[in-house]
Design a protein around this motif. Structure first.
Motif, PDB file in Angstrom:
ATOM      1  N   LEU A  46      74.268  13.229  79.651  1.00 44.36           N
ATOM      2  CA  LEU A  46      74.628  13.805  78.354  1.00 44.36           C
ATOM      3  C   LEU A  46      74.261  15.285  78.289  1.00 44.36           C
ATOM      4  N   GLY A  47      73.015  15.611  78.655  1.00 49.95           N
ATOM      5  CA  GLY A  47      72.580  17.005  78.579  1.00 49.95           C
ATOM      6  C   GLY A  47      73.375  17.927  79.469  1.00 49.95           C
ATOM      7  N   GLN A  48      73.599  17.518  80.709  1.00 50.10           N
ATOM      8  CA  GLN A  48      74.329  18.378  81.643  1.00 50.10           C
ATOM      9  C   GLN A  48      75.819  18.428  81.332  1.00 50.10           C
ATOM     10  N   ALA A  49      76.343  17.340  80.790  1.00 50.48           N
ATOM     11  CA  ALA A  49      77.754  17.347  80.396  1.00 50.48           C
ATOM     12  C   ALA A  49      77.992  18.354  79.282  1.00 50.48           C
ATOM     13  N   ASP A  54      81.697  19.367  79.672  1.00 50.71           N
ATOM     14  CA  ASP A  54      82.424  18.145  80.023  1.00 50.71           C
ATOM     15  C   ASP A  54      82.242  17.137  78.886  1.00 50.71           C
ATOM     16  N   LEU A  55      83.031  17.286  77.829  1.00 53.40           N
ATOM     17  CA  LEU A  55      82.857  16.426  76.660  1.00 53.40           C
ATOM     18  C   LEU A  55      83.221  14.968  76.922  1.00 53.40           C
ATOM     19  N   PRO A  56      84.226  14.668  77.752  1.00 57.05           N
ATOM     20  CA  PRO A  56      84.460  13.252  78.047  1.00 57.05           C
ATOM     21  C   PRO A  56      83.238  12.567  78.654  1.00 57.05           C
ATOM     22  N   LEU A  57      82.552  13.247  79.567  1.00 53.07           N
ATOM     23  CA  LEU A  57      81.336  12.676  80.138  1.00 53.07           C
ATOM     24  C   LEU A  57      80.246  12.561  79.074  1.00 53.07           C
ATOM     25  N   ALA A  58      80.155  13.550  78.202  1.00 53.70           N
ATOM     26  CA  ALA A  58      79.154  13.489  77.136  1.00 53.70           C
ATOM     27  C   ALA A  58      79.395  12.286  76.228  1.00 53.70           C
ATOM     28  N   ARG A  59      80.655  12.035  75.904  1.00 51.30           N
ATOM     29  CA  ARG A  59      80.973  10.882  75.055  1.00 51.30           C
ATOM     30  C   ARG A  59      80.644   9.563  75.770  1.00 51.30           C
ATOM     31  N   ARG A  60      80.956   9.517  77.059  1.00 47.28           N
ATOM     32  CA  ARG A  60      80.695   8.285  77.820  1.00 47.28           C
ATOM     33  C   ARG A  60      79.184   8.033  77.913  1.00 47.28           C
ATOM     34  N   ALA A  61      78.432   9.081  78.204  1.00 47.25           N
ATOM     35  CA  ALA A  61      76.978   8.939  78.276  1.00 47.25           C
ATOM     36  C   ALA A  61      76.398   8.591  76.908  1.00 47.25           C
ATOM     37  N   GLY A  62      76.938   9.214  75.869  1.00 49.24           N
ATOM     38  CA  GLY A  62      76.473   8.919  74.519  1.00 49.24           C
ATOM     39  C   GLY A  62      76.694   7.470  74.129  1.00 49.24           C
ATOM     40  N   ALA A  63      77.823   6.906  74.544  1.00 50.44           N
ATOM     41  CA  ALA A  63      78.106   5.499  74.234  1.00 50.44           C
ATOM     42  C   ALA A  63      77.095   4.580  74.903  1.00 50.44           C
ATOM     43  N   VAL A  64      76.702   4.920  76.131  1.00 48.83           N
ATOM     44  CA  VAL A  64      75.690   4.120  76.835  1.00 48.83           C
ATOM     45  C   VAL A  64      74.368   4.173  76.084  1.00 48.83           C
ATOM     46  N   LEU A  65      73.993   5.354  75.645  1.00 45.54           N
ATOM     47  CA  LEU A  65      72.723   5.514  74.926  1.00 45.54           C
ATOM     48  C   LEU A  65      72.761   4.803  73.582  1.00 45.54           C
ATOM     49  N   ARG A  66      73.917   4.825  72.927  1.00 42.70           N
ATOM     50  CA  ARG A  66      74.030   4.130  71.643  1.00 42.70           C
ATOM     51  C   ARG A  66      73.934   2.608  71.835  1.00 42.70           C
ATOM     52  N   ASP A  67      74.560   2.117  72.890  1.00 41.91           N
ATOM     53  CA  ASP A  67      74.485   0.678  73.171  1.00 41.91           C
ATOM     54  C   ASP A  67      73.056   0.251  73.479  1.00 41.91           C
ATOM     55  N   ALA A  68      72.292   1.168  74.099  1.00 41.35           N
ATOM     56  CA  ALA A  68      70.901   0.860  74.433  1.00 41.35           C
ATOM     57  C   ALA A  68      69.950   1.163  73.281  1.00 41.35           C
ATOM     58  N   ASP A  69      70.512   1.612  72.167  1.00 41.20           N
ATOM     59  CA  ASP A  69      69.732   1.940  70.965  1.00 41.20           C
ATOM     60  C   ASP A  69      68.721   3.065  71.227  1.00 41.20           C
ATOM     61  N   VAL A  70      69.087   4.027  72.078  1.00 41.01           N
ATOM     62  CA  VAL A  70      68.214   5.172  72.354  1.00 41.01           C
ATOM     63  C   VAL A  70      68.986   6.488  72.209  1.00 41.01           C
ATOM     64  N   ALA A  71      70.047   6.454  71.416  1.00 41.17           N
ATOM     65  CA  ALA A  71      70.858   7.670  71.246  1.00 41.17           C
ATOM     66  C   ALA A  71      70.066   8.729  70.480  1.00 41.17           C
ATOM     67  N   PRO A  72      70.091   9.984  70.930  1.00 44.84           N
ATOM     68  CA  PRO A  72      69.417  11.055  70.182  1.00 44.84           C
ATOM     69  C   PRO A  72      70.144  11.331  68.868  1.00 44.84           C
ATOM     70  N   PRO A  73      69.425  11.774  67.838  1.00 41.12           N
ATOM     71  CA  PRO A  73      70.068  12.009  66.529  1.00 41.12           C
ATOM     72  C   PRO A  73      71.228  12.991  66.580  1.00 41.12           C
ATOM     73  N   ASP A  74      71.109  14.007  67.455  1.00 42.50           N
ATOM     74  CA  ASP A  74      72.162  15.028  67.461  1.00 42.50           C
ATOM     75  C   ASP A  74      73.463  14.537  68.077  1.00 42.50           C
ATOM     76  N   LEU A  75      73.479  13.343  68.654  1.00 41.69           N
ATOM     77  CA  LEU A  75      74.726  12.796  69.192  1.00 41.69           C
ATOM     78  C   LEU A  75      75.765  12.639  68.088  1.00 41.69           C
ATOM     79  N   ASP A  76      75.315  12.421  66.852  1.00 41.20           N
ATOM     80  CA  ASP A  76      76.262  12.245  65.752  1.00 41.20           C
ATOM     81  C   ASP A  76      76.881  13.552  65.291  1.00 41.20           C
ATOM     82  N   ILE A  77      76.357  14.675  65.745  1.00 44.25           N
ATOM     83  CA  ILE A  77      77.024  15.955  65.504  1.00 44.25           C
ATOM     84  C   ILE A  77      78.358  15.965  66.242  1.00 44.25           C
ATOM     85  N   LEU A  78      78.322  15.536  67.507  1.00 47.50           N
ATOM     86  CA  LEU A  78      79.558  15.439  68.284  1.00 47.50           C
ATOM     87  C   LEU A  78      80.458  14.335  67.739  1.00 47.50           C
TER      88      LEU A  78
END
Length: 507
Positions: A46-49, A54-78
């Motif tokens: 997510l950070g390097q994307a 690379d927003l598609p990679l950021a979205r894919r990584a963000g979805a993994v983090l959300r499924d694991a319930d460890v998504a950072p708060p700023d993910l909802d900005i995107l």
């Protein structure tokens, strides 16, 4: 972790450590493809994307983090930005509700206003900065919705208390231009090069939709996040702003600054290079490009870039001054003095005290004390309450044994104005020492060393005072501390003192 994904992950980590964000993002993408539910890989991806764009990679990584319930708060900005682009009211609502329960909760009602959704309940305490964002957002929203009279009143009220922030003025002017171009131009009046260029290219203004309002809010916040440790949030905000408005160069400036502070210097420079020469923010991009090279330790590169900007026929006062400052920093004082003379001529009667101080310092360091003295005196005349001007002129005269009584009074005044400044305390202590008052000098310079333990000149002064007091071991200790960072003539002088002591009590 399978061998293939482990190899990709290791290579990505190595690129990550070197600041090669594009290579790192590619490696994390490969590792995540092999291990699609691994949150450890996803958080780095997510950070390097985001850094690499690379927003598609950021979205894919963000979805993994959300499924694991460890998504950072700023993910909802995107997530909110994606929903605005897609005109997905349900997605907007979901992102706002999650933001409202996060440390970034103050953003939720501001964002809701731009998409005409009821603001979610926010329980977090609003500090001074979030309140400022809220007030600016409300004023812009009034202008965007055609409530011109109320919007102008709110804008003027804010400008009267903030002193006229350039970003806010530009955003308000772009909205106001649709209904009152004269009032919009009035907001852009002044000497700020960004606003002056914006006034020339104002056009018909902006329609003030959600993409405009949210991108301006995100870029505003990203530009304010310049402290260590805020780079990731600034990158998220500026990438999201550019998703909403790809042509908004202010967001590109904020992104480049954050990338450079996160050691992604190549990507930062590439980001700045994409800003067109005629853009209102082109001068800001030029200045930041120099700062980025300075931060990276590339003084010669910064100097070359500054020279390139300064030799242009239409070089601004700011460009010339940056070049002069870098010449002085790179120990080319005579050339710096010549450039400062051009700046003073260009500024005319509007030249401020700092220009006279810098030219005086450059002339002094180039060996032209006779030329430096009137410049330094002019700086003090223009700014008799500025400690820096008082300190430079006072110390330079005391060290030469000229006008000592008046120069000492200047240093006393400077110390009273800035009692915690170690350089000024050292100057006053040195004046006391030169006057023969060792007892008054010693506590001043000892205190200055405690505040600036790595300063070459202050440590050398302390060694001289200790030697004069007969404290030879402590004197050599202080000179050794000074010698650690000394170079050139300073290093040679300190080596002589360490071997033989000073030539006299007053070097």
């Amino acid at each position: 972790m399978p061998v293939t994904s482990l190899t990709a992950y290791v290579k990505a980590r190595a690129a990550d450590a070197e600041g090669h964000v594009t290579v790192a993002a590619q490696g994390y993408a490969m590792a995540l493809a092999a291990q699609p539910s691994d949150p450890v890989i996803a958080v780095r991806a997510l950070g390097q994307a985001l850094a690499a764009g690379d927003l598609p990679l950021a979205r894919r990584a963000g979805a993994v983090l959300r499924d694991a319930d460890v998504a950072p708060p700023d993910l909802d900005i995107l997530a909110f930005s994606d929903a605005v682009v897609a005109r997905d009211a349900k997605g907007q609502r979901a992102a706002l509700d999650r933001l409202a329960e996060s440390p970034l909760g103050f953003l939720a009602p501001l964002l809701a206003s731009w998409v005409d959704l009821p603001p979610p309940v926010v329980t977090t305490d609003l500090g001074a900065i979030p309140r400022r964002y809220a007030a600016e957002n409300a004023a812009l929203r009034l202008l965007a919705t055609g409530q011109t009279v109320q919007g102008i009143a709110a804008t003027r009220a804010l400008l009267s208390t903030t002193g006229g922030d350039a970003d806010f003025r530009l955003n308000a002017a772009q909205l106001l231009a649709r209904s009152d171009r004269e009032a919009a131009r009035a907001l852009l009046a002044g000497n700020d090069p960004v606003l002056a260029r914006a006034a020339e290219t104002l056009g018909r203004g902006s329609k003030g939709d959600a993409r405009f309002g949210v991108s301006r809010l995100f870029a505003r916040m990203a530009g304010d996040l310049s402290a260590e440790g805020t780079e990731a949030l600034a990158i998220m905000l500026s990438r999201s702003a550019l998703l909403l408005d790809p042509d908004y160069s202010r967001a590109r400036i904020a992104l480049a600054d954050a990338l450079a502070r996160d050691d992604a210097v190549a990507e930062a420079r590439t980001t700045l290079a994409s800003i067109p020469a005629g853009d209102p923010f082109a001068s800001t991009a030029n200045a930041l490009g120099i700062v980025i090279l300075q931060r990276a330790g590339d003084l010669s590169g910064a100097l070359a870039l500054a020279r390139e900007q300064a030799v242009r026929r239409d070089a601004s006062t700011a460009s010339l001054r940056r070049y002069g400052d870098l010449l002085l920093e790179s120990n080319q004082p005579a050339e710096a003095a010549r450039i400062y003379a051009r700046v003073l001529a260009q500024a005319g009667p509007d030249a401020d005290w700092t220009l006279y101080l810098q030219r005086g310092a450059a002339l002094d360091r180039s060996g032209d004390w006779a030329g430096a003295l009137p410049m330094l005196r002019r700086a003090v005349d223009l700014a008799p309450q500025e400690p820096a001007a008082l300190n430079y002129l006072g110390y330079a005269q005391v060290d030469r044994g000229e006008n000592v009584a008046e120069a000492t009074r200047m240093l006393e005044r400077a110390h009273a104005l800035a009692p915690k400044d170690p350089a000024i305390a050292d100057s006053l202590g040195w004046a006391r020492f030169r006057a023969g008052n060792l007892a008054a000098a010693l506590p001043l310079i000892e205190g200055a060393v405690r505040q600036a333990p790595d300063d070459v000149e202050i440590n050398e002064h302390l060694g001289d005072l200790y030697w004069a007091a007969g404290r030879r071991v402590e004197a050599r200790y202080a000179w050794r501390a000074a010698a650690v960072s000394a170079s050139g003539a300073d290093a040679a002088r300190l080596a002589t003192k360490l071997a033989n002591g000073p030539a006299s009590s007053h070097r």
